[in-house]
Design an enzyme around this catalytic site. Structure first.
Site, mmCIF file in Angstrom:
data_model
loop_
_atom_site.group_PDB
_atom_site.id
_atom_site.type_symbol
_atom_site.label_atom_id
_atom_site.label_comp_id
_atom_site.label_asym_id
_atom_site.label_seq_id
_atom_site.Cartn_x
_atom_site.Cartn_y
_atom_site.Cartn_z
ATOM 1 N N TYR A 47 0.857 -1.199 0.000
ATOM 2 C CA TYR A 47 0.000 0.000 0.000
ATOM 3 C C TYR A 47 0.886 1.241 0.000
ATOM 4 O O TYR A 47 1.841 1.315 0.767
ATOM 5 C CB TYR A 47 -0.921 0.030 1.220
ATOM 6 C CG TYR A 47 -2.367 -0.023 0.810
ATOM 7 C CD1 TYR A 47 -2.942 1.049 0.128
ATOM 8 C CD2 TYR A 47 -3.146 -1.140 1.043
ATOM 9 C CE1 TYR A 47 -4.256 1.002 -0.301
ATOM 10 C CE2 TYR A 47 -4.464 -1.207 0.619
ATOM 11 C CZ TYR A 47 -5.017 -0.124 -0.057
ATOM 12 O OH TYR A 47 -6.308 -0.185 -0.488
ATOM 13 N N GLU A 49 -0.493 4.828 -0.604
ATOM 14 C CA GLU A 49 -1.278 6.044 -0.866
ATOM 15 C C GLU A 49 -0.395 7.264 -0.695
ATOM 16 O O GLU A 49 0.401 7.348 0.240
ATOM 17 C CB GLU A 49 -2.470 6.115 0.091
ATOM 18 C CG GLU A 49 -3.587 5.170 -0.319
ATOM 19 C CD GLU A 49 -4.791 5.237 0.607
ATOM 20 O OE1 GLU A 49 -4.729 5.920 1.646
ATOM 21 O OE2 GLU A 49 -5.807 4.588 0.287
ATOM 22 N N ASP A 193 -5.975 13.663 -25.256
ATOM 23 C CA ASP A 193 -5.981 12.273 -24.796
ATOM 24 C C ASP A 193 -5.326 11.457 -25.914
ATOM 25 O O ASP A 193 -5.941 11.189 -26.939
ATOM 26 C CB ASP A 193 -7.423 11.835 -24.551
ATOM 27 C CG ASP A 193 -7.541 10.359 -24.179
ATOM 28 O OD1 ASP A 193 -6.540 9.631 -24.274
ATOM 29 O OD2 ASP A 193 -8.660 9.940 -23.813
ATOM 30 N N THR A 219 -3.314 6.217 -22.137
ATOM 31 C CA THR A 219 -3.189 4.867 -21.602
ATOM 32 C C THR A 219 -1.744 4.456 -21.824
ATOM 33 O O THR A 219 -1.026 5.067 -22.623
ATOM 34 C CB THR A 219 -4.103 3.856 -22.323
ATOM 35 O OG1 THR A 219 -3.733 3.824 -23.702
ATOM 36 C CG2 THR A 219 -5.570 4.225 -22.205
ATOM 37 N N LYS A 222 -1.534 0.680 -25.197
ATOM 38 C CA LYS A 222 -1.877 0.575 -26.626
ATOM 39 C C LYS A 222 -0.573 0.613 -27.428
ATOM 40 O O LYS A 222 0.241 -0.281 -27.281
ATOM 41 C CB LYS A 222 -2.916 1.632 -26.975
ATOM 42 C CG LYS A 222 -4.226 1.383 -26.199
ATOM 43 C CD LYS A 222 -5.307 2.417 -26.422
ATOM 44 C CE LYS A 222 -6.521 2.102 -25.557
ATOM 45 N NZ LYS A 222 -7.558 3.144 -25.636
ATOM 46 N N ARG A 228 -1.549 -2.474 -18.700
ATOM 47 C CA ARG A 228 -2.839 -1.796 -18.745
ATOM 48 C C ARG A 228 -2.858 -0.696 -17.680
ATOM 49 O O ARG A 228 -2.697 -0.979 -16.490
ATOM 50 C CB ARG A 228 -3.906 -2.862 -18.451
ATOM 51 C CG ARG A 228 -5.287 -2.571 -18.871
ATOM 52 C CD ARG A 228 -6.058 -3.876 -19.061
ATOM 53 N NE ARG A 228 -5.678 -4.468 -20.320
ATOM 54 C CZ ARG A 228 -6.183 -4.077 -21.511
ATOM 55 N NH1 ARG A 228 -7.119 -3.155 -21.583
ATOM 56 N NH2 ARG A 228 -5.759 -4.627 -22.622
HETATM 57 C C1 LIG Z 1 -8.566 3.455 -24.803
HETATM 58 C C2 LIG Z 1 -8.907 4.872 -24.590
HETATM 59 C C3 LIG Z 1 -9.222 5.362 -23.311
HETATM 60 C C4 LIG Z 1 -9.542 4.498 -22.119
HETATM 61 O O1 LIG Z 1 -8.651 3.655 -21.669
HETATM 62 P P1 LIG Z 1 -9.040 2.545 -20.572
HETATM 63 O O2 LIG Z 1 -7.700 2.193 -20.035
HETATM 64 O O3 LIG Z 1 -9.741 1.461 -21.318
HETATM 65 O O4 LIG Z 1 -9.903 3.181 -19.555
HETATM 66 C C5 LIG Z 1 -9.407 6.721 -23.147
HETATM 67 N N1 LIG Z 1 -9.331 7.548 -24.192
HETATM 68 C C6 LIG Z 1 -9.093 7.113 -25.445
HETATM 69 C C7 LIG Z 1 -9.023 8.095 -26.555
HETATM 70 C C8 LIG Z 1 -8.875 5.756 -25.683
HETATM 71 O O5 LIG Z 1 -8.667 5.330 -26.932
#
Ligand SMILES: *Cc1c(COP(=O)(O)O)cnc(C)c1O
Length: 424
Positions: A47, A49, A193, A219, A222, A228
């Protein structure tokens, strides 16, 4: 303790599935052994935090160092001034930013989900559309491209507090400069994002949102090819646009707002095993091998788009700048649902996807989305992309012929059993 054979048997089956199939889902990838090892390590027991050096628990001296490495490497990778590596996912990162910088009821302007945007950019079924007042921009029907002047005009008319750019299914690059002009014109914050193209952006293959955006979220799993998870970053030249008592260029105010929005705002304890794994993936992403990989991802996406076009498939916007593309299947008389369900019979994994101005429901859709990140990790090159599209075309043109589909599946299984998941 007895071994949980049920779960470990399922893990073995899932690994087999990944090994033998062709993975074209644009948001997926295969991680390295060391990224996986860090995720499955004893750091899960801790933990922690708080932030490195400022924890609410004892015994954090070692995880502090791991988290600090993750932060420092992310800063180097993206040339960022400030990073929080704790968000459990991309959605959590976006939730924290919104909690931190705007108030419930404020207007947000994002890219339309049905045109390729993301749930967390204002969809009515998501917190972002429920707590805030969502407004959207989309693509032009003719070109499949975003008209940046139209986004500017919507911003000036509607005066959102937050403008969000980035998408899950937009194959072209972003005009961050014009979006920043829109944000400045109305005193909004601009957030990028970059969940999908993060790896291409990190290694300079696409326009750099850090030149113009106030906040960047991503993220890590990807194109970045980490575990993840999510993270939030701020660029070098961040100016506090909110009129707080922060001198221009002083990051402390906004960074502490965002840190507090992650914890305690939206999360409890950070996943230190995943954070360590993020650090490993950033170390990898800074390497020459990764640079060659991500260049190949982009080349492979272009090769997929070219092969599709040659076979008469219609790609939204006519091509791709990044790792993915959206295909309108209507000219082939197919739905996204039929394509997804048929291709999976041949062990080809894609996802059905709405196309802009779709006339079918989200459960059926007129399109499919494919990406090159995962197959490139397996070491495939441009000529392999041509072979992939030939196989996809064989399946889709024979969607009611089980014998032909089964022959394609056998070819793919034989091909993939000679290709490791992670080839670097
Ligand atoms: C995949 C994605 C997310 C979310 O990611 P998670 O880890 O699945 O919550 C947010 N924004 C965009 C543009 C994405 O392609």
């Amino acid at each position: 303790m007895q071994k949980d054979t049920a779960i470990f048997d399922l893990i073995r089956q899932e690994k087999e599935r990944q090994m033998h199939g062709l993975e074209l889902i644009a948001s997926e990838n295969f991680v390295s052994e060391q990224v996986m090892q860090a995720m499955g390590s004893e750091l899960t027991n801790k933990y922690a935090e708080g932030l490195p050096g400022k924890r609410y628990y004892g015994g954090c001296e070692i995880v502090d160092q791991a988290e600090q490495l993750a932060i420092d490497r992310a800063k180097e990778l993206f040339n960022a001034a400030w990073v929080n590596v704790q968000p459990h996912s991309g959605a959590q990162a976006n939730a924290a930013v919104m909690l931190g910088v705007i108030n419930p009821g404020d207007k947000i302007l994002g890219f339309d989900l049905s045109h390729g945007g993301h749930l967390t950019h204002g969809s009515p079924v998501n917190f972002s559309g429920k707590l805030y007042q969502p407004l959207f921009y989309g693509v032009e029907q003719e070109s499949g491209l975003i008209d940046w002047n139209k986004v500017y005009d919507i911003a000036v008319k509607e005066k959102p507090k937050l403008i969000i750019c980035g998408a899950s299914a937009y194959s072209r690059d972003w005009n961050y400069e014009r979006l920043r002009e829109a944000a400045d014109a109305v005193g909004a914050l601009l957030m990028a994002d970059i969940s999908h193209p993060a790896g291409l952006i990190a290694r300079g293959l696409l326009n750099d949102p850090f030149e113009y955006c106030h906040i960047v979220t991503t993220t890590t799993h990807k194109t970045l090819r980490g575990p993840r998870g999510g993270m939030i970053m701020m660029p070098q030249d961040f100016e506090n646009p909110w009129g707080l008592k922060t001198p221009k260029g002083d990051l402390r105010m906004m960074s502490s707002i965002l840190d507090a929005a992650v914890f305690p705002g939206t999360q409890g304890g950070p996943l230190e095993h995943v954070i360590a794994s993020k650090a490993v993936s950033f170390y990898e992403a800074l390497s020459e091998e990764y640079l060659q990989y991500i260049i190949q991802v982009q080349k492979n996406a272009k090769a997929l788009a070219k092969a599709l076009t040659e076979r008469g498939y219609q790609i939204i916007s006519g091509g791709t700048d990044n790792h993915l593309m959206l295909i309108d299947l209507r000219s082939k008389g197919l739905s996204g649902k039929l394509a997804e369900n048929t291709l999976i019979k041949a062990d080809i994994t894609i996802n059905k996807n709405m196309v802009p101005f779709d006339d079918k429901s989200p459960f059926v859709t007129s399109g499919m989305r494919i990406g090159s990140a995962a197959v490139t990790t397996r070491g495939l090159k441009e000529n392999d992309m041509e072979r992939i599209i030939a196989l996809i075309d064989e399946v889709l043109t024979n969607y009611d012929n089980d014998a032909k589909i089964s022959a394609v599946k056998q070819e793919i299984n034989a091909w993939m059993s000679n290709v490791p998941l992670f080839n670097f």
